[in-house]
Design an enzyme around this catalytic site. Sequence first.
Site, PDB file in Angstrom:
ATOM      1  N   LYS A  98      21.360   0.370  53.502  1.00  0.00           N
ATOM      2  CA  LYS A  98      21.378  -0.013  55.084  1.00  0.00           C
ATOM      3  C   LYS A  98      21.658   1.829  55.198  1.00  0.00           C
ATOM      4  CE  LYS A  98      21.196  -3.686  56.371  1.00  0.00           C
ATOM      5  NZ  LYS A  98      19.552  -4.779  57.105  1.00  0.00           N
ATOM      6  N   GLU A 120      22.668  -4.070  66.122  1.00  0.00           N
ATOM      7  CA  GLU A 120      23.033  -4.822  66.530  1.00  0.00           C
ATOM      8  C   GLU A 120      23.546  -4.522  64.425  1.00  0.00           C
ATOM      9  OE1 GLU A 120      19.615  -3.574  65.651  1.00  0.00           O
ATOM     10  OE2 GLU A 120      19.119  -5.005  63.581  1.00  0.00           O
ATOM     11  N   SER A 386      20.637  -4.879  46.296  1.00  0.00           N
ATOM     12  CA  SER A 386      20.389  -4.020  47.518  1.00  0.00           C
ATOM     13  C   SER A 386      22.075  -3.430  48.137  1.00  0.00           C
ATOM     14  CB  SER A 386      19.883  -4.627  48.599  1.00  0.00           C
ATOM     15  OG  SER A 386      20.534  -6.185  48.805  1.00  0.00           O
TER      16      SER A 386
END
Lengths: 402, 255
Positions: A98, A120, A386
């Site tokens: 991220k 968000e 990830s």
Amino acid sequence: MFYAKKLNKMTYQADEKGYYGEFGGAFIPEMLYPNVEELRKQYLDIMKEDSFQKEFKALLKDYVGRPTPLYYAERFSKKYNTKVYLKREDLCHTGAHKVNNTIGQILMAKRLGKNRIIAETGAGQHGVATATVCALMGIECIVYMGEIDIERQAPNVARMKMLGAKVVPAKSGSKTLKDATNEAIRDWINNPVDTHYIIGSVVGPHPYPDMVARFQAVISEEIKTQLKEKENRENPDYVVACVGGGSNAAGAFFHYLDTPEVGIIAVEAAGKGIYTGESAATSALGKEGIIHGSKTLLMQTDDGQITEPYSISAGLDYPGVGPMHAHLFRSGRGEFISITDDAAMKAGLQLAKLEGIIPAIESSHALAIFEDRKFKEDDVVVVNLSGRGDKDLNTYIDYFEL
Amino acid sequence: MNRIKEKLQEDKKLLSIYFTSGYPEINDTVQIIKSLEKNGVDFIEIGLPFSDPLADGPTIQESSTIALKSGMTTNKLFEQLKDIRSEVSIPLIIMGYFNPILQFGVEKFCAKCEEVGIDGLIIPDLPVDVYNDNYKAIFDKHGLKNIFLITPQTSEERIRFIDEVSDGFIYMVSTASVTGSTKGFGEETKAYFKRIADMKLKNPQVVGFGISDEDTFNDATKYAKGAIIGSAFIKHLNKHGKNNIEDFVKSVRPV
């Protein structure tokens, strides 16, 4: 001639209006138009600037810890009788891919002259990654998070607070990720001048899906170089990644989208089973529709009301997918597999025991496909790992009664 | 002539009311419309409820959630409206988000609107360029006016484009906000009202967002042709039910 050839080649990328085939676009209320248009007009030029690239790359290297390793998982490969490499995004600062996007977007926001950041978050990973870069740059940060998620993800809420962010509970609707996204969009409507909205996935109105994919594209860029070193070839036979909104997958697929000899495998969360009513397998259950300003595949009622997805993994718990993935599915370019909660949990525990790596439950979904999806012995399969499983310890503990 | 165009020619400031269909009770839709007309409201926006209304504040979202829980659907709305034109003659506009309309089928939706006597649509998340390229012909075929929004941040060039594409009125969002979130208009907002009036657009403007009482109605219509009230009316329905609509309308525009 050169341009024609190039354009023809780039068929799986967004076009200038942000469409991937029939999906994408910007279905936004007029109140958002100036904000989105300002970004759309400038994002490509800003990203091309030498000073931007220099700063972006330096932060990815020295702050995030890139390049992340491409690790040959020997024991895992042996078990499934094929060659599996893990792209170790779990080793990024903050614990997941991220942060690649939030670094890119905070630099973008600075160049656009914005001094207030909103975001968000579902499980809190994107919220933490956003709060992190805001702390790094000394910029005000407000994170919208569903009231229910705030209760479920207390450690990440604490992290965001430590990093100086304000966490605002989304109390509308189902009080989860989709509602947090609605609240962030409303905040942006109310603050059109000074605020940049850092969307955490390849979703939302154009240019977000394309911009976020480009920031995450560093993943496949590195895979190419690293695979060349290890296997003397840039292209694996397959790239595998989990898809919620789909940002890690977009990054892992990006430089292979228009290389047909590389198989693309997107793994969705089947939850308790695709047809149990508790699932997030959008490619199987979704129909074309509009969510958060983008035309894509979307889980909804016959009447066009957006329904609540379910997955044990909060990061895959989104009722849509990014328009790039909708197009990969519809066009047949991507192979879509869905994995149940149970299969994912088992795959997570197995990786811990075989390779000494505890994966995020999102990533465990990608690892679980090897049980049923068989590969050839000499196939080279890259799985995008990830995120790391630290944030999921409680879920693992409860599930396996550890 | 389209009822909206006709109404806009009347020599008065127009009061429009928004309410969510299927709220407070699922079968209140027709009675609320009749009562609004009887009490002198000039035209009505009938909200088609949506699960994720991005441009709306908590009041309208809550009313939509309740309507949906009671079983409100697009089909149900058309059923409720099927005889509305035998009793109601003021312009009726459906306001809804694009996804439910897309799922119903845009062509079928427009045909149904024409059949029951709807005069126009407001679809906040259908941008003007997408409308122009893909749907304008369908709307025109069924005699529907599509109403577009402008905000204080909308550029002059874009306002001119929207004026060009529009054929009814322009919905002027008063301030940068979602519905139901402001209290009174500051100098900046009043200057914006005047700036738009000075542009001499071909379409009249009707102001929405932040209008809740007589003062805000008068401020909004100083330059504009009319004003729309939504959240304040929903709050009134919530508190007093559907039998006290007269009081609300009179509180905004005393006879």
